[in-house]
Motif scaffolding. Structure first.
Motif, PDB file in Angstrom:
ATOM      1  N   MET A   1     -21.722  27.786  -1.096  1.00 48.82           N
ATOM      2  CA  MET A   1     -21.573  27.212   0.301  1.00 48.82           C
ATOM      3  C   MET A   1     -21.408  25.864   0.492  1.00 48.82           C
ATOM      4  O   MET A   1     -22.485  24.933  -0.127  1.00 48.82           O
ATOM      5  CB  MET A   1     -22.340  27.858   1.107  1.00 48.82           C
ATOM      6  N   SER A   2     -20.400  25.107   0.946  1.00 46.30           N
ATOM      7  CA  SER A   2     -20.196  23.694   0.894  1.00 46.30           C
ATOM      8  C   SER A   2     -21.241  23.075   2.094  1.00 46.30           C
ATOM      9  O   SER A   2     -21.596  23.952   3.127  1.00 46.30           O
ATOM     10  CB  SER A   2     -18.677  23.302   1.333  1.00 46.30           C
ATOM     11  N   THR A   3     -21.779  21.919   1.870  1.00 45.98           N
ATOM     12  CA  THR A   3     -22.383  21.359   2.925  1.00 45.98           C
ATOM     13  C   THR A   3     -21.956  20.759   3.922  1.00 45.98           C
ATOM     14  O   THR A   3     -20.780  20.173   3.662  1.00 45.98           O
ATOM     15  CB  THR A   3     -23.237  20.132   2.326  1.00 45.98           C
ATOM     16  N   PRO A   4     -22.214  21.060   5.247  1.00 46.01           N
ATOM     17  CA  PRO A   4     -21.379  20.779   6.599  1.00 46.01           C
ATOM     18  C   PRO A   4     -21.457  19.227   6.583  1.00 46.01           C
ATOM     19  O   PRO A   4     -22.320  18.487   6.149  1.00 46.01           O
ATOM     20  CB  PRO A   4     -22.303  21.067   7.656  1.00 46.01           C
ATOM     21  N   LYS A   5     -20.229  18.532   6.763  1.00 48.84           N
ATOM     22  CA  LYS A   5     -19.954  17.386   6.896  1.00 48.84           C
ATOM     23  C   LYS A   5     -20.989  16.362   7.635  1.00 48.84           C
ATOM     24  O   LYS A   5     -21.148  15.232   7.212  1.00 48.84           O
ATOM     25  CB  LYS A   5     -18.541  16.849   7.229  1.00 48.84           C
ATOM     26  N   LYS A   6     -21.308  16.976   8.929  1.00 46.56           N
ATOM     27  CA  LYS A   6     -22.293  16.235   9.752  1.00 46.56           C
ATOM     28  C   LYS A   6     -23.491  16.023   9.027  1.00 46.56           C
ATOM     29  O   LYS A   6     -24.190  14.990   9.094  1.00 46.56           O
ATOM     30  CB  LYS A   6     -22.546  16.910  10.799  1.00 46.56           C
ATOM     31  N   THR A   7     -23.865  17.000   8.032  1.00 44.74           N
ATOM     32  CA  THR A   7     -25.213  16.949   7.356  1.00 44.74           C
ATOM     33  C   THR A   7     -25.132  15.752   6.220  1.00 44.74           C
ATOM     34  O   THR A   7     -26.144  15.107   5.912  1.00 44.74           O
ATOM     35  CB  THR A   7     -25.521  18.279   6.255  1.00 44.74           C
ATOM     36  N   LEU A   8     -23.676  15.783   5.432  1.00 42.22           N
ATOM     37  CA  LEU A   8     -23.624  14.722   4.521  1.00 42.22           C
ATOM     38  C   LEU A   8     -23.623  13.309   5.102  1.00 42.22           C
ATOM     39  O   LEU A   8     -24.317  12.101   4.666  1.00 42.22           O
ATOM     40  CB  LEU A   8     -22.167  14.787   4.059  1.00 42.22           C
ATOM     41  N   VAL A   9     -23.278  13.078   6.624  1.00 37.79           N
ATOM     42  CA  VAL A   9     -23.299  12.174   7.367  1.00 37.79           C
ATOM     43  C   VAL A   9     -24.902  11.600   7.369  1.00 37.79           C
ATOM     44  O   VAL A   9     -25.370  10.446   7.224  1.00 37.79           O
ATOM     45  CB  VAL A   9     -22.683  11.938   8.552  1.00 37.79           C
TER      46      VAL A   9
END
Length: 270
Positions: free
Chosen positions: A1-9
């Motif tokens: 499962m890919s990490t949500p982009k907001k979490t990457l930010v």
């Protein structure tokens, strides 16, 4: 499962703060700069910044931008230390140090109730010598909610065996002169030893709302069981938002300067 982009930010900003790239009070890159640097939309950058805001790591000021919060958790005295009183005592311990830290609107609300023992409480308050049906397993519950600037900062609940607390000052919803230990001494009991369990857990929805916690902020939980010899006297559970508190334990012949030495310690420093 890919990490949500907001979490990457949020992870990107969190790592920058951990490295010390930005000082407390310093302005962070804006949504547009973050979006360009990380290859995300401005809306995603905004959501990522809000995660850090919910964690108490940054302050977002409408029309001005985002700034690094002065993230200095409050020092909770888990044990009495020279020059300071146990944080279980509000007026002698918790409140004065909050005032020293620059807070002024500090209040405590005390409630007392009577209930049967939950399994968790029974495990800590009973031992083999107890009459397990005495008083139907009743406990006196004394709860203290502590507020700073109108927000709940700490919740402390103490459970006493009914056979000890019934008809005593422990059942009064008023501050106790000298604290619980002083009342126990007046009743002929001495807290000769205690043990603590300290852990962290995520808050329930009700707890998150009561403490005003954003997503991802756990509660520190300190549980203390106190005894007179082999007789359990009380069980105290203290709930503290992990982004606002850090626990100080001391042992041995700690110096009088300990509180001053520890006053600027911050577990979020790297």
């Amino acid at each position: 499962m890919s990490t949500p982009k907001k979490t990457l930010v949020a992870d990107h900003l969190r790592e920058a703060l951990a490295r010390g790239d930005y000082e407390p009070g310093e302005r962070l890159p804006g949504e547009e700069d973050l979006a360009d640097d990380l290859g995300v939309s401005r809306a995603t950058a905004r959501l990522g910044m809000r995660i850090l805001q919910d964690e108490g790591r940054i302050d977002i000021v409408p029309g001005r931008g985002a700034f690094v919060a002065d993230h200095q958790p409050f020092l909770h005295l888990a044990t009495p230390v020279s020059g300071g009183s146990d944080s279980e005592r509000f007026e002698a311990g918790y409140q004065p140090r909050l005032i020293q830290a620059g807070y002024h609107d500090i209040d405590e609300k005390i409630k007392v109730s009577l209930d049967t023992m939950r399994p968790k409480v029974a495990k800590r308050l009973r031992h083999e010598a107890d009459d397990r049906v005495q008083h139907g397993g009743l406990v006196v519950i004394r709860s203290s909610d502590r507020f700073v600037d109108g927000s709940l900062w700490q919740s402390q609940i103490t459970y006493f065996p009914f056979s000890i607390a019934s008809g005593t000052a422990l059942m009064s919803p008023e501050p106790l002169e000298g604290g619980v230990s002083a009342v126990m001494r007046d009743l002929g009991f001495r807290e000769s030893w205690n043990w603590d369990i300290v852990g962290a857990r995520m808050p329930s929805p009700d707890e998150a709302e009561a403490f005003g916690l954003g997503p991802g902020i756990p509660l520190l939980v300190q549980e203390r069981s106190a005894y007179d010899g082999d007789r359990p006297l009380r069980f105290t559970e203290t709930l503290m938002p992990a982004n606002r508190h850090q626990l100080l334990y001391s042992g041995g012949d700690a110096p009088e300067e300990l509180l001053l030495m520890a006053s600027d310690v911050n577990i979020f420093e790297r």
